[in-house]
Design a protein around this motif. Structure first.
Motif, PDB file in Angstrom:
ATOM      1  N   VAL A  38     -17.020 -27.655 -51.072  1.00 16.53           N
ATOM      2  CA  VAL A  38     -17.182 -29.065 -51.445  1.00 16.53           C
ATOM      3  C   VAL A  38     -18.019 -29.148 -52.718  1.00 16.53           C
ATOM      4  N   PHE A  39     -19.140 -28.398 -52.746  1.00 22.95           N
ATOM      5  CA  PHE A  39     -20.121 -28.594 -53.815  1.00 22.95           C
ATOM      6  C   PHE A  39     -20.045 -27.595 -54.969  1.00 22.95           C
ATOM      7  N   ASP A  40     -19.190 -26.581 -54.894  1.00 24.05           N
ATOM      8  CA  ASP A  40     -19.104 -25.629 -56.009  1.00 24.05           C
ATOM      9  C   ASP A  40     -18.759 -26.384 -57.291  1.00 24.05           C
ATOM     10  N   ASN A  41     -19.494 -26.071 -58.372  1.00 23.61           N
ATOM     11  CA  ASN A  41     -19.304 -26.902 -59.572  1.00 23.61           C
ATOM     12  C   ASN A  41     -17.996 -26.645 -60.312  1.00 23.61           C
ATOM     13  N   ASN A  42     -17.396 -25.470 -60.114  1.00 27.33           N
ATOM     14  CA  ASN A  42     -16.135 -25.194 -60.804  1.00 27.33           C
ATOM     15  C   ASN A  42     -14.903 -25.372 -59.927  1.00 27.33           C
ATOM     16  N   PHE A  71     -11.794 -39.183 -61.282  1.00 27.64           N
ATOM     17  CA  PHE A  71     -12.261 -40.568 -61.475  1.00 27.64           C
ATOM     18  C   PHE A  71     -12.953 -40.784 -62.827  1.00 27.64           C
ATOM     19  N   GLY A  72     -12.817 -39.816 -63.720  1.00 28.28           N
ATOM     20  CA  GLY A  72     -13.241 -40.033 -65.099  1.00 28.28           C
ATOM     21  C   GLY A  72     -14.593 -39.471 -65.495  1.00 28.28           C
ATOM     22  N   MET A  73     -15.296 -38.797 -64.610  1.00 29.50           N
ATOM     23  CA  MET A  73     -16.590 -38.221 -64.987  1.00 29.50           C
ATOM     24  C   MET A  73     -16.342 -36.939 -65.775  1.00 29.50           C
ATOM     25  N   GLU A  74     -16.826 -36.888 -67.031  1.00 28.62           N
ATOM     26  CA  GLU A  74     -16.486 -35.744 -67.884  1.00 28.62           C
ATOM     27  C   GLU A  74     -17.151 -34.440 -67.444  1.00 28.62           C
ATOM     28  N   SER A  75     -18.479 -34.493 -67.265  1.00 28.40           N
ATOM     29  CA  SER A  75     -19.142 -33.260 -66.789  1.00 28.40           C
ATOM     30  C   SER A  75     -19.969 -33.560 -65.543  1.00 28.40           C
ATOM     31  N   PRO A  76     -19.332 -33.416 -64.401  1.00 27.36           N
ATOM     32  CA  PRO A  76     -20.049 -33.670 -63.148  1.00 27.36           C
ATOM     33  C   PRO A  76     -21.182 -32.657 -62.931  1.00 27.36           C
ATOM     34  N   PRO A  77     -22.180 -33.004 -62.128  1.00 29.23           N
ATOM     35  CA  PRO A  77     -23.336 -32.108 -61.971  1.00 29.23           C
ATOM     36  C   PRO A  77     -22.982 -30.772 -61.329  1.00 29.23           C
ATOM     37  N   ALA A  78     -23.752 -29.755 -61.696  1.00 27.95           N
ATOM     38  CA  ALA A  78     -23.608 -28.452 -61.031  1.00 27.95           C
ATOM     39  C   ALA A  78     -24.535 -28.493 -59.816  1.00 27.95           C
ATOM     40  N   TRP A  79     -24.026 -29.020 -58.718  1.00 25.88           N
ATOM     41  CA  TRP A  79     -24.846 -29.350 -57.544  1.00 25.88           C
ATOM     42  C   TRP A  79     -25.735 -28.216 -57.056  1.00 25.88           C
ATOM     43  N   LEU A  80     -25.164 -27.047 -56.941  1.00 30.03           N
ATOM     44  CA  LEU A  80     -25.927 -25.945 -56.335  1.00 30.03           C
ATOM     45  C   LEU A  80     -26.750 -25.171 -57.364  1.00 30.03           C
ATOM     46  N   PRO A 125     -22.240 -18.788 -63.549  1.00 33.94           N
ATOM     47  CA  PRO A 125     -21.817 -18.231 -62.252  1.00 33.94           C
ATOM     48  C   PRO A 125     -22.431 -19.001 -61.076  1.00 33.94           C
ATOM     49  N   PRO A 126     -21.720 -19.065 -59.964  1.00 34.86           N
ATOM     50  CA  PRO A 126     -22.262 -19.761 -58.789  1.00 34.86           C
ATOM     51  C   PRO A 126     -23.497 -19.028 -58.242  1.00 34.86           C
ATOM     52  N   PRO A 127     -24.317 -19.719 -57.431  1.00 34.15           N
ATOM     53  CA  PRO A 127     -25.581 -19.093 -57.007  1.00 34.15           C
ATOM     54  C   PRO A 127     -25.456 -18.073 -55.889  1.00 34.15           C
ATOM     55  N   GLN A 128     -24.286 -17.983 -55.251  1.00 34.64           N
ATOM     56  CA  GLN A 128     -24.165 -17.109 -54.087  1.00 34.64           C
ATOM     57  C   GLN A 128     -24.345 -15.626 -54.467  1.00 34.64           C
ATOM     58  N   GLU A 129     -24.766 -14.847 -53.468  1.00 32.27           N
ATOM     59  CA  GLU A 129     -24.976 -13.420 -53.705  1.00 32.27           C
ATOM     60  C   GLU A 129     -23.646 -12.724 -54.016  1.00 32.27           C
ATOM     61  N   ARG A 130     -22.624 -13.095 -53.264  1.00 34.29           N
ATOM     62  CA  ARG A 130     -21.302 -12.493 -53.479  1.00 34.29           C
ATOM     63  C   ARG A 130     -20.681 -13.119 -54.729  1.00 34.29           C
ATOM     64  N   GLN A 131     -20.507 -12.301 -55.758  1.00 34.78           N
ATOM     65  CA  GLN A 131     -20.049 -12.811 -57.044  1.00 34.78           C
ATOM     66  C   GLN A 131     -18.595 -12.457 -57.350  1.00 34.78           C
ATOM     67  N   THR A 132     -17.941 -11.785 -56.413  1.00 39.85           N
ATOM     68  CA  THR A 132     -16.628 -11.233 -56.741  1.00 39.85           C
ATOM     69  C   THR A 132     -15.469 -12.231 -56.632  1.00 39.85           C
ATOM     70  N   ASP A 133     -15.632 -13.273 -55.812  1.00 38.39           N
ATOM     71  CA  ASP A 133     -14.493 -14.174 -55.575  1.00 38.39           C
ATOM     72  C   ASP A 133     -14.254 -15.158 -56.720  1.00 38.39           C
ATOM     73  N   HIS A 134     -15.358 -15.646 -57.294  1.00 37.05           N
ATOM     74  CA  HIS A 134     -15.268 -16.717 -58.277  1.00 37.05           C
ATOM     75  C   HIS A 134     -14.443 -16.354 -59.522  1.00 37.05           C
ATOM     76  N   LEU A 179     -25.024 -20.379 -49.202  1.00 36.31           N
ATOM     77  CA  LEU A 179     -24.843 -21.460 -50.175  1.00 36.31           C
ATOM     78  C   LEU A 179     -25.619 -21.251 -51.476  1.00 36.31           C
ATOM     79  N   THR A 180     -26.881 -20.878 -51.390  1.00 35.82           N
ATOM     80  CA  THR A 180     -27.703 -20.802 -52.608  1.00 35.82           C
ATOM     81  C   THR A 180     -28.384 -19.463 -52.800  1.00 35.82           C
ATOM     82  N   ASN A 181     -28.401 -18.634 -51.784  1.00 41.90           N
ATOM     83  CA  ASN A 181     -29.093 -17.340 -51.820  1.00 41.90           C
ATOM     84  C   ASN A 181     -30.565 -17.500 -52.232  1.00 41.90           C
TER      85      ASN A 181
END
Lengths: 306, 440
Positions: free
Chosen positions: A142-146, A157-166, B269-278, A251-253
């Motif tokens: 849901v929250f991954d920025n890419n 919905f038109g937001m050009e650069s949405p936040p990188a939530w995590l 890169p995403p913050p997760q430890e596993r970096q291979t999927d992205h 989620l965030t390590n």
């Protein structure tokens, strides 16, 4: 014929009574022996072992070496440990307040027997029975920025650069709190619902006759009546929140910049990843009085209110 | 009645005790007459019949392999054939998650209930006193010269060998040929500066497409450091020193992270430890035109993103020097195992010509012996840059110091999150120095 005297009969009766009492006590202990022995082996012995380990320098597979208070003095210089305690407190407070408030709200609604609520009843417990890992994976997508669905929709919905939530410290912590609250609300809703259903209806009828509206009924009847359950849920919520690790791990390590590093993850990392088992034991030992104090404080505050 | 039940229970307990004592005693001494097979094992691509192993009494081997190896057909077939040649040895395979192996082995060694073989990076376990040295068995075998130098490095710590490499890999540059052609780029970049320019050219902000995908894995970034001609550890005989804040490392990390932070030619890169999927997901869905990864992702793209596979091209990592990080894994005998010789013999079977090629073809796990790359399977043009890089790849030895390893990975992550490169690497260097000193 020999006639027994009164004192000798009393002595016999006393002995018989004592024998009965002994049998009672011995029987009781015999019944709780299996449970007690399990408790002793899997809880008491590990706690004693943990206390011993906290005074040692222990790296597997080498033997533990006694180092006195070295681990505890090292702890005072461990900035990440302090930060992880702070982060855990923020997470605990946030998820507890939000989760319990949501649970109470849902329970009140369910208790009102509104139309269609039976359908909803089937679903509200789902987050509790979903494993933490799966929950974390769902929120990751849901929250991954890419590749996340939220940012995809925001772009639609038109937001050009949405936040990188995590990747932002504040939003990352808010997301963790949200997930904790989501799971907490699901767990506590049936508990609050049962408590609300046990409040006698006559109280509400009397209040209605006195002209009390729904809010006043909730504030002066429902809430005080379920206060003991609320305190129980708060204590359990604090203990549960202090143990959070799986969701953070996935989620965030612990990032960004250690802003979501929680205390159990830090203890685990020191003990098993870096192999400082003695230091890890000292860290977890410090948590015990800390949790005890928070629990005592909550009980004290709630008893004052009652 | 009660007395009767008690007596029965006591008798059963005594009998079960006798039974278990009898079993273990019997197994450890029972000899079997094992004769050499009628066929020539060497001709079949297997190790020669070993009289010493055949003369062992009945032995039970418990082997812990990575979970994605344990139940694979080539592994199971090798075990089965090994047992048919040496019926005195029985093998029980257990699959363990790669990341859990260190803790499991540590606990097993401490408790004394050790398996006879485990699978990870042997040098790291040797460095921590968790693996048995096997120099004597290597000497007896006499086939060290057949191995790629990187494979031997993966099992060696301070001059002592602690295991046998099972497979090897390294990193290459994977790119979308169609996207390159569309943007007028004729060939893959050859230097890091070219990589920056090409990635910028391939980036299309409006379409949400990136030229490159960075990742925040310390292991993978070490490949960049090697490719730029330096290392994060310095070795002087047995003396190891940290070199995390070397100017070349600082410069490489700055340039690498700038791809995302300054040039915006890569997502952060995403913050997760596993970096291979992205990176694979970004590349496979057409959101990115290139990334750096291993040959295992060629198979993954082929299976999961067949459209992207049609336009896939590979090249060596764009950098000043040749080389990258050396991956793969090795097998070792955990400290305290009493079946070192039998376990070592089975390792030889896993990497024999017969099974190594099967590991490559069926599992995408590439061989550790140089001559095995002459197999026609490696004529695949997509694998050419990989085979070329292998010769110069270096193992990630920082893994021997878990806290230093964590500091290195965290440093890269922090720079992606906005921290200053120099300061961050200075801090990581400090942690690494402490960790190395503690290990001494």
């Amino acid at each position: 014929m020999k006639v027994e005297t009164v004192p000798s009969m009393n002595v016999k009766r006393k002995k018989k009574r004592e024998l009965h009492r002994f049998k009672d006590i011995a029987g009781s202990y015999l019944f709780i022996f299996p449970a007690l022995s399990l408790l002793f082996v899997f809880s008491i012995v590990p706690i004693i072992y943990l206390i011993w380990l906290s005074f040692t320098d222990y790296s597997l597979p080498n033997p533990a070496v006694f180092v006195g208070l070295e681990n505890f003095s090292r702890m005072l210089e461990d900035k990440l440990f302090m930060k992880s305690i702070w982060n855990t407190l923020v997470y605990t407070f946030g998820s507890m307040v939000l989760g319990l408030a949501a649970a109470l709200g849902i329970a009140v609604l369910l208790n009102r027997k509104l139309k269609g609520l039976r359908f909803f009843k089937v679903f509200y417990f789902l987050p509790t029975i979903t494993s933490e890992v799966i929950t974390a994976m769902i929120f990751l997508w849901v929250f991954d920025n890419n590749l996340g669905i939220l940012n995809y929709l925001l772009k639609v919905f038109g937001m050009e650069s949405p936040p990188a939530w995590l990747l932002q410290p504040t939003t990352a912590m808010l997301i963790l709190i949200f997930i904790g609250a989501w799971r907490g609300a699901a767990y506590n809703t049936p508990i609050f619902l049962a408590a609300l259903q046990s409040v006698p209806q006559s109280y509400y009828e009397a209040a209605r006759l006195d002209g009390a509206n729904a809010w006043k009924q909730f504030l002066h009847i429902s809430l005080p009546s379920i206060m003991h359950i609320l305190v129980y849920s708060m204590v359990m919520s604090v203990i549960g929140s202090f143990q959070v690790v799986a969701v953070v791990d996935i989620l965030t390590n612990g990032g960004p910049m250690d802003s979501t590093m929680v205390v159990i993850k830090h203890v685990w990392q020191q003990s098993f990843e870096f192999n400082y088992v003695g230091y890890g034991a000292a860290l977890s030992l410090v948590l015990f009085p800390f949790l005890l104090f928070i629990t005592w404080l909550q009980l004290k505050l709630s008893s004052g209110k009652e | 009645m009660r007395r009767f039940l008690f007596t029965i229970l006591a008798v059963l307990l005594v009998l079960s005790g006798c039974q278990s004592a009898g079993n273990s005693g019997e197994k450890s001494n029972e000899k079997m007459d094992v004769k050499p097979p009628d066929r020539d094992l060497v001709e079949d691509g297997l190790p020669a019949f070993n009289e010493k192993i055949a003369s062992l009494p009945k032995t039970d081997l418990e082997i812990w392999l990575a979970a994605d190896y344990a139940n694979e057909k080539p592994i199971q077939d090798a075990v089965k054939e090994f047992q048919s040649v040496y019926p005195n040895i029985s093998v029980k395979t257990v699959g363990i998650e790669w990341g859990d192996m260190t803790n499991k082995v540590k606990l097993a060694v401490s408790s004394g209930a050790v398996p006879d073989m485990a699978h990870n990076h042997s040098f790291a376990f040797g460095a921590q006193g968790l693996a048995e040295p096997v120099d004597d068995l290597w000497k007896e075998w006499g086939e060290e010269d057949l191995f790629l130098p990187g494979g031997i490095e993966d099992v060696t710590w301070k001059g002592v060998k602690y295991g046998v490499p099972i497979d090897i890999n390294t990193l290459i540059y994977l790119y979308n040929k169609k996207a390159f052609k569309k943007n007028g780029i004729k060939e893959a970049p050859k230097t890091f500066d070219e990589l920056i320019e090409v990635s910028k050219k391939l980036t299309n902000k409006e379409k949400g497409q990136y030229g490159f995908v960075t990742n925040a894995s310390g292991w993978s970034f070490f490949g960049q450091v090697v490719a730029q001609g330096t290392n994060i550890l310095k070795f002087d005989g047995d003396k190891v020193t940290a070199n995390l804040n070397d100017p070349v490392v600082v410069d490489t990390m700055k340039k690498y992270t700038d791809l995302a932070l300054v040039h915006k030619a890569s997502p952060v890169p995403p913050p997760q430890e596993r970096q291979t999927d992205h990176p694979v997901a970004m590349f496979g869905t057409g959101r990115a035109a290139s990334f750096i990864s291993g040959p295992w992702d060629i198979a993954r793209i082929k299976n999961e993103f067949p459209d992207a596979y049609k336009d896939l091209g590979t090249a060596v990592i764009p950098a000043k020097e040749k080389g990258s990080v050396l991956g793969g894994g090795s097998l070792f005998v955990p400290k305290g195992s009493k079946n070192k010789a039998a376990s070592f013999e089975l390792m030889k079977w896993f990497i024999s010509d017969k099974y190594s090629i099967r590991l490559a073809k069926e599992m995408g796990r590439h061989p550790v012996k140089e001559h095995q790359y002459k197999d026609e399977f490696f004529n695949d043009p997509l694998l050419k840059p990989y085979v070329e890089t292998l010769k110069y790849a270096q193992p990630y030895k920082l893994e021997a110091y878990p806290e230093a390893n964590d500091a290195w990975g965290k440093a890269l992550r922090s720079v992606f999150d906005g921290a200053d490169v120099e300061k961050t690497l200075d801090n990581a260097q400090e942690v690494a120095e402490k960790s190395i000193n503690y290990a001494k």
